[in-house]
Design a protein around this motif. Structure first.
Motif, PDB file in Angstrom:
ATOM      1  N   ILE A 110      11.933   4.851  -8.617  1.00  0.00           N
ATOM      2  CA  ILE A 110      12.190   4.428  -7.190  1.00  0.00           C
ATOM      3  C   ILE A 110      12.720   2.919  -7.026  1.00  0.00           C
ATOM      4  CG2 ILE A 110      11.042   6.321  -6.186  1.00  0.00           C
ATOM      5  CD1 ILE A 110       8.955   4.178  -5.284  1.00  0.00           C
ATOM      6  N   GLY A 111      12.894   2.243  -8.342  1.00  0.00           N
ATOM      7  CA  GLY A 111      13.498   0.940  -8.242  1.00  0.00           C
ATOM      8  C   GLY A 111      12.391  -0.318  -8.023  1.00  0.00           C
ATOM      9  N   LEU A 112      11.082   0.021  -8.151  1.00  0.00           N
ATOM     10  CA  LEU A 112      10.203  -1.097  -7.960  1.00  0.00           C
ATOM     11  C   LEU A 112       9.960  -1.648  -9.110  1.00  0.00           C
ATOM     12  CD1 LEU A 112       7.897   0.433  -5.240  1.00  0.00           C
ATOM     13  CD2 LEU A 112       9.818  -0.447  -4.969  1.00  0.00           C
ATOM     14  N   LYS A 113       9.697  -3.199  -9.220  1.00  0.00           N
ATOM     15  CA  LYS A 113       9.170  -3.806 -10.345  1.00  0.00           C
ATOM     16  C   LYS A 113       8.210  -4.835 -10.155  1.00  0.00           C
ATOM     17  CE  LYS A 113      13.962  -3.926 -12.280  1.00  0.00           C
ATOM     18  NZ  LYS A 113      15.139  -4.747 -12.668  1.00  0.00           N
ATOM     19  N   ILE A 114       7.219  -5.030 -11.212  1.00  0.00           N
ATOM     20  CA  ILE A 114       6.333  -5.817 -11.257  1.00  0.00           C
ATOM     21  C   ILE A 114       6.362  -6.752 -12.497  1.00  0.00           C
ATOM     22  CG2 ILE A 114       4.442  -4.557  -9.754  1.00  0.00           C
ATOM     23  CD1 ILE A 114       3.250  -3.813 -12.251  1.00  0.00           C
ATOM     24  N   ASN A 115       5.894  -7.867 -12.427  1.00  0.00           N
ATOM     25  CA  ASN A 115       5.620  -8.827 -13.651  1.00  0.00           C
ATOM     26  C   ASN A 115       5.090  -7.996 -14.756  1.00  0.00           C
ATOM     27  OD1 ASN A 115       4.451 -10.935 -15.406  1.00  0.00           O
ATOM     28  ND2 ASN A 115       5.825 -12.309 -14.030  1.00  0.00           N
ATOM     29  N   ALA A 116       5.835  -8.374 -15.927  1.00  0.00           N
ATOM     30  CA  ALA A 116       5.289  -7.678 -17.229  1.00  0.00           C
ATOM     31  C   ALA A 116       3.673  -8.124 -17.572  1.00  0.00           C
ATOM     32  CB  ALA A 116       6.138  -8.152 -18.428  1.00  0.00           C
ATOM     33  N   ALA A 117       3.469  -9.005 -17.063  1.00  0.00           N
ATOM     34  CA  ALA A 117       1.792  -9.550 -17.434  1.00  0.00           C
ATOM     35  C   ALA A 117       0.852  -9.050 -16.166  1.00  0.00           C
ATOM     36  CB  ALA A 117       1.767 -10.907 -17.377  1.00  0.00           C
ATOM     37  N   THR A 118       1.604  -7.943 -15.036  1.00  0.00           N
ATOM     38  CA  THR A 118       0.706  -7.442 -14.085  1.00  0.00           C
ATOM     39  C   THR A 118       0.658  -5.930 -14.229  1.00  0.00           C
ATOM     40  OG1 THR A 118       1.790  -9.052 -12.589  1.00  0.00           O
ATOM     41  CG2 THR A 118       0.779  -7.321 -11.343  1.00  0.00           C
ATOM     42  N   LYS A 119      -0.505  -5.305 -13.747  1.00  0.00           N
ATOM     43  CA  LYS A 119      -0.520  -4.039 -14.084  1.00  0.00           C
ATOM     44  C   LYS A 119      -1.139  -3.341 -12.666  1.00  0.00           C
ATOM     45  CE  LYS A 119      -5.308  -4.072 -15.735  1.00  0.00           C
ATOM     46  NZ  LYS A 119      -6.355  -3.673 -16.716  1.00  0.00           N
ATOM     47  N   LEU A 120      -0.829  -2.126 -12.313  1.00  0.00           N
ATOM     48  CA  LEU A 120      -1.143  -1.452 -11.283  1.00  0.00           C
ATOM     49  C   LEU A 120      -2.878  -1.459 -11.005  1.00  0.00           C
ATOM     50  CD1 LEU A 120       1.345   1.496 -11.030  1.00  0.00           C
ATOM     51  CD2 LEU A 120       1.254  -0.575  -9.567  1.00  0.00           C
ATOM     52  N   ARG A 121      -3.332  -1.746  -9.969  1.00  0.00           N
ATOM     53  CA  ARG A 121      -4.781  -1.620  -9.757  1.00  0.00           C
ATOM     54  C   ARG A 121      -5.152  -0.062  -9.254  1.00  0.00           C
ATOM     55  NH1 ARG A 121      -8.488  -2.829  -5.379  1.00  0.00           N
ATOM     56  NH2 ARG A 121      -6.791  -3.283  -4.074  1.00  0.00           N
ATOM     57  N   ASP A 122      -6.377   0.094  -9.804  1.00  0.00           N
ATOM     58  CA  ASP A 122      -7.012   1.501  -9.611  1.00  0.00           C
ATOM     59  C   ASP A 122      -7.791   1.305  -8.388  1.00  0.00           C
ATOM     60  OD1 ASP A 122      -8.039   3.543  -9.279  1.00  0.00           O
ATOM     61  OD2 ASP A 122      -9.164   3.630 -11.297  1.00  0.00           O
ATOM     62  N   MET A 123      -7.100   1.538  -7.064  1.00  0.00           N
ATOM     63  CA  MET A 123      -7.867   1.286  -5.633  1.00  0.00           C
ATOM     64  C   MET A 123      -9.086   2.121  -5.637  1.00  0.00           C
ATOM     65  SD  MET A 123      -3.946   1.141  -3.594  1.00  0.00           S
ATOM     66  CE  MET A 123      -4.823   0.484  -2.133  1.00  0.00           C
ATOM     67  N   ALA A 124      -9.145   2.990  -6.421  1.00  0.00           N
ATOM     68  CA  ALA A 124     -10.632   4.065  -6.194  1.00  0.00           C
ATOM     69  C   ALA A 124     -11.628   3.675  -7.419  1.00  0.00           C
ATOM     70  CB  ALA A 124     -10.269   5.412  -6.278  1.00  0.00           C
ATOM     71  N   GLU A 125     -11.424   2.559  -8.205  1.00  0.00           N
ATOM     72  CA  GLU A 125     -12.144   2.143  -9.238  1.00  0.00           C
ATOM     73  C   GLU A 125     -13.664   1.912  -8.546  1.00  0.00           C
ATOM     74  OE1 GLU A 125     -12.313  -1.199 -12.727  1.00  0.00           O
ATOM     75  OE2 GLU A 125     -11.242  -1.472 -11.011  1.00  0.00           O
ATOM     76  N   GLY A 126     -13.936   1.440  -7.332  1.00  0.00           N
ATOM     77  CA  GLY A 126     -15.338   1.223  -6.876  1.00  0.00           C
ATOM     78  C   GLY A 126     -16.070   2.788  -6.742  1.00  0.00           C
ATOM     79  N   GLY A 127     -15.308   3.676  -6.649  1.00  0.00           N
ATOM     80  CA  GLY A 127     -15.868   4.914  -6.493  1.00  0.00           C
ATOM     81  C   GLY A 127     -16.432   5.417  -7.791  1.00  0.00           C
ATOM     82  N   ARG A 128     -15.838   5.172  -8.905  1.00  0.00           N
ATOM     83  CA  ARG A 128     -16.185   5.594 -10.169  1.00  0.00           C
ATOM     84  C   ARG A 128     -16.196   7.081 -10.427  1.00  0.00           C
ATOM     85  NH1 ARG A 128     -21.146   1.672 -12.068  1.00  0.00           N
ATOM     86  NH2 ARG A 128     -20.312  -0.167 -11.768  1.00  0.00           N
ATOM     87  N   ARG A 129     -15.285   7.844  -9.425  1.00  0.00           N
ATOM     88  CA  ARG A 129     -14.949   9.249  -9.387  1.00  0.00           C
ATOM     89  C   ARG A 129     -13.622   9.621  -9.777  1.00  0.00           C
ATOM     90  NH1 ARG A 129     -20.281  11.571  -9.520  1.00  0.00           N
ATOM     91  NH2 ARG A 129     -21.405  10.205  -8.129  1.00  0.00           N
ATOM     92  N   PHE A 130     -12.643   8.874  -8.932  1.00  0.00           N
ATOM     93  CA  PHE A 130     -11.353   9.311  -8.888  1.00  0.00           C
ATOM     94  C   PHE A 130     -10.583   8.160  -9.326  1.00  0.00           C
ATOM     95  CE2 PHE A 130     -12.998  12.045  -5.859  1.00  0.00           C
ATOM     96  CZ  PHE A 130     -13.019  13.529  -6.505  1.00  0.00           C
ATOM     97  N   SER A 131      -9.012   8.078  -9.539  1.00  0.00           N
ATOM     98  CA  SER A 131      -8.424   7.114  -9.929  1.00  0.00           C
ATOM     99  C   SER A 131      -7.173   7.213  -8.872  1.00  0.00           C
ATOM    100  CB  SER A 131      -7.857   6.828 -11.230  1.00  0.00           C
ATOM    101  OG  SER A 131      -6.674   8.101 -11.387  1.00  0.00           O
TER     102      SER A 131
END
Length: 386
Positions: A110-131
């Protein structure tokens, strides 16, 4: 080979030009809307919309805060309208790795870009069940295996859409399945989900009482997704059919390779052939809960799975992993095409000015800056970025 390299370079350059034109068109559209707001007297502080979801728990308004335990989120520390208010699509699949890979693939498509040194954040990481990863207007989440697991995720994702006041979000499950009389590698889009008795309803016990909810899926959405299939280039079939949803992987699916088996090969064959006669095209383990919960909330939804074997020919999966990996991408590619099509070619949007086909042969709808950035990201390993 110089000519080949030159051709590849020209192709890449054409895509970059297409990308730039799409960004300019999207930004022009956004500016036009801002100008209209100014002319209308800056009436941006209107009463916030409520979500379009229906039939939800009336007690939700009393929960201050509402804790979405398995996602590690709550309404006190998270501004849901700000973080999730632009979500238009929620895509989910079984494993965290699959959905993270899909998020990055979708970001590219869909044409979105982020810096090569950046990664998508797991927004459900705090729940430790899903990603859960956010890519512009798309949420990508893992749901685990089976109806109990996906129902937990759906309850909290539906509440997320409600608290964020999302408008008409579309939910799509992407996964794998066993085919019934279909070739391995075929993508099956579910017309409806049925249980082992071919009953199109999801049964749950509520306070000891059996309650059934219709497992309805959006037929129009299934056709829209199927229309994104290109038979000339895809080299595989995409079909629409009924889906059998079972409570387990072995006995519930009439397999002969589980730890226990109290039926014969003949009985198994008869059962699967009867499924085929009833237009059942595949078997999986989540569609009943998925269809029932989304239908109860008035959410358009679809299930798109690739068959990794034909159950009429056996039970065990013997296909090489590298082949399975390619097959698993087929539903992702199809769903990405659908999302791209909706984002860039909304016929009801009078402001849209899609590029001419000759200007970009492959995917003229490939980028749209007005959908925002790639969602929540983080710089490796610590510093967060927008």
């Amino acid at each position: 080979m110089p000519n080949s390299k030159g051709s590849d370079c020209t192709c890449r350059l054409a895509k970059e030009v297409c990308l730039l034109k799409a960004v300019v068109n999207a930004q022009s559209k956004t500016l036009s809307k801002l100008v209209r707001q100014l002319k209308d007297g800056c009436r941006k502080d209107e009463e916030p919309k409520e979500s379009t979801l229906c039939g939800l728990n009336p007690c939700l308004k009393c929960l201050q805060p509402d804790i979405l335990y398995h996602l590690g989120l709550d309404t006190e520390t998270t501004d849901f309208p700000k973080v999730f208010g632009d979500v238009r699509f929620v895509c989910m699949g079984g494993t965290p790795g699959r959905m993270e890979n899909f998020a990055y693939y979708l970001m590219q498509e869909i044409g979105l870009k982020i810096n090569a040194a950046t990664k998508l954040r797991d927004m459900a990481e705090g729940g430790r069940r899903f990603s859960m990863f956010k890519v512009g207007p798309v949420l990508c989440a893992s749901h685990g295996m089976g109806c109990p697991s996906i129902s937990i995720l759906l309850h909290e994702l539906i509440k997320t859409m409600h608290h964020a006041k999302c408008q008409d979000p579309v939910f799509i499950r992407i996964g794998t399945c066993g085919g019934i009389g279909v070739d391995p590698g075929t993508v099956v889009i579910s017309s409806e989900a049925v249980d082992g008795r071919l009953n199109p309803a999801h049964e749950i016990l509520v306070q000891g009482i059996s309650v059934q909810h219709a497992s309805q899926l959006d037929e129009g959405l299934a056709e829209e997704i199927k229309s994104c299939h290109d038979p000339c280039t895809d080299n595989h079939e995409v079909i629409i059919g009924r889906t059998l949803c079972t409570q387990d992987f072995y006995e519930g699916q009439a397999r002969l390779d589980g730890a226990f088996c109290e039926y014969t090969l003949e009985a198994k064959k008869t059962y699967l052939e009867e499924l085929q006669n009833q237009q059942v095209k595949n078997i999986e383990m989540e569609s009943l809960a998925f269809a029932a919960l989304t239908s109860r909330a008035n959410i358009r939804s679809a299930v798109v799975c690739v068959a990794i074997l034909n159950r009429l020919n056996g039970d065990q999966i013997k296909t090489p992993h590298e082949v399975l990996a390619k097959w698993e991408k087929r539903p992702q590619v199809l769903v990405a095409r659908y999302i791209r099509k909706i984002l860039y070619f909304n016929e009801n949007d009078s402001d849209s000015e899609p590029l001419e086909e000759e200007e970009c042969e492959e995917t003229p709808e490939k980028t749209r800056a007005s959908q925002g950035g790639a969602g929540d990201t983080q710089k490796a390993p610590e510093v967060e970025a927008e």
